[in-house]
Design an enzyme around this catalytic site. Sequence first.
Site, PDB file in Angstrom:
ATOM      1  N   THR A 164       0.815  -1.218   0.000  1.00  0.00           N
ATOM      2  CA  THR A 164       0.000   0.000   0.000  1.00  0.00           C
ATOM      3  C   THR A 164       0.842   1.259   0.000  1.00  0.00           C
ATOM      4  O   THR A 164       0.483   2.265  -0.613  1.00  0.00           O
ATOM      5  CB  THR A 164      -0.943   0.013   1.224  1.00  0.00           C
ATOM      6  OG1 THR A 164      -1.805  -1.130   1.155  1.00  0.00           O
ATOM      7  CG2 THR A 164      -1.797   1.267   1.260  1.00  0.00           C
ATOM      8  N   SER A 198       1.721  -7.555  -0.749  1.00  0.00           N
ATOM      9  CA  SER A 198       2.456  -8.474   0.126  1.00  0.00           C
ATOM     10  C   SER A 198       1.715  -9.790   0.348  1.00  0.00           C
ATOM     11  O   SER A 198       2.313 -10.776   0.780  1.00  0.00           O
ATOM     12  CB  SER A 198       2.750  -7.813   1.480  1.00  0.00           C
ATOM     13  OG  SER A 198       1.590  -7.690   2.269  1.00  0.00           O
ATOM     14  N   ASP A 255       0.157  -6.687   5.109  1.00  0.00           N
ATOM     15  CA  ASP A 255      -0.470  -7.991   5.355  1.00  0.00           C
ATOM     16  C   ASP A 255       0.533  -9.050   5.799  1.00  0.00           C
ATOM     17  O   ASP A 255       0.240  -9.849   6.684  1.00  0.00           O
ATOM     18  CB  ASP A 255      -1.214  -8.471   4.110  1.00  0.00           C
ATOM     19  CG  ASP A 255      -2.543  -7.756   3.920  1.00  0.00           C
ATOM     20  OD1 ASP A 255      -2.966  -7.050   4.851  1.00  0.00           O
ATOM     21  OD2 ASP A 255      -3.154  -7.906   2.843  1.00  0.00           O
TER      22      ASP A 255
END
Length: 352
Positions: free
Chosen positions: A12, A61, A95
């Site tokens: 992100t 990820s 994540d």
Amino acid sequence: MRRVLVVLTGGTIAGAMRDGKDTAPDTGASERLERLLEEFFDDRGLQVATAVPWGVPGLDSSDLNPQHWIRLTRIIIEELQKGDLQGIIVLHGTDTMAFTAAWLSLVLEGIPLPVVLTGSQLTLDYTPEDVQVNLRGAAQVVCAGYPGVWVYFNWKLIPGKRAHKARAIHPDAFTAVNGLPVFFSPEWGREAPKILLPELHWRPPQHLQNLLRKKETAETISTLARQLRWYLCMPGCAPHFTGEEKALVLLGFGAGNAPSEILQALVSRFENEPMKPMVIACSQAEGDTKNPQAYKGVGIASLAKKGFFVWGQGDASLEFVHALLWYAFLAAPDSPASILGHYLKGYAPGNP
């Protein structure tokens, strides 16, 4: 001039909104990140060296796996060997950031300079955004010279081996499992800290050297993925054991307990097998040190009496246990216990 290695993996922090609906890694965002870091470190007399292990803008990820961890490790070791690094920043999706941090904590154990993973929950084109808070905080940690592997997020510095993502979207995403983060106040970041020059007398451990000499392929990772299995214990549900397992993580309850019917099913499935899988006893309870032999009949350590080698989670995070399992079987496939035993308590077969 000393260098700072910045590894752009995606996530992100390197993303942008698409059609106002969802977020994905974005080339323009990656370029903005590079410029922000170059400006920050140029003011402190440090040069930025950028690595993009899976291209720009990188990957979400959620798609990263142990093959990516090995590639990232190779890049870091190669740069360390040049001898002029002040520190390393890994920009990563949230994540699986804690899994990568746990892996790096293992393979870079004892490293004398900072390795800081950071990311964001919101993108640069979002208002407010958390990108610059985390980016500049991670950069300050590198300048201050704190050695070791860390996750920096929302003014908190967390040991990489204890990081756990506890919130899905909130900017305060990470907690420290069985430990405390180092809190940095805004005043700490107002002035540029004095640059501390790390002494680079460090060599990769022998297990890691052995691993990096090998050419791990997607097929190798895929095979191990079938052999290193996690099973979540839930009331009324029983897992299916394939018989391929080399190591089996039972994610149970409390101190490391599992329904007795699951333990019995495991014993029955491997009763006539010449090689039984190693069992890692873990718990859905995040806090405290786990003791999988504390309760009769349901403690996972009782499998040792049935011929299984059992390892206990102790106070480690689940992310660390997962990374450790992969490291043990990749770096020492003939003797994974030699690595597991360095970090976890073992219950040998026949142990009451």
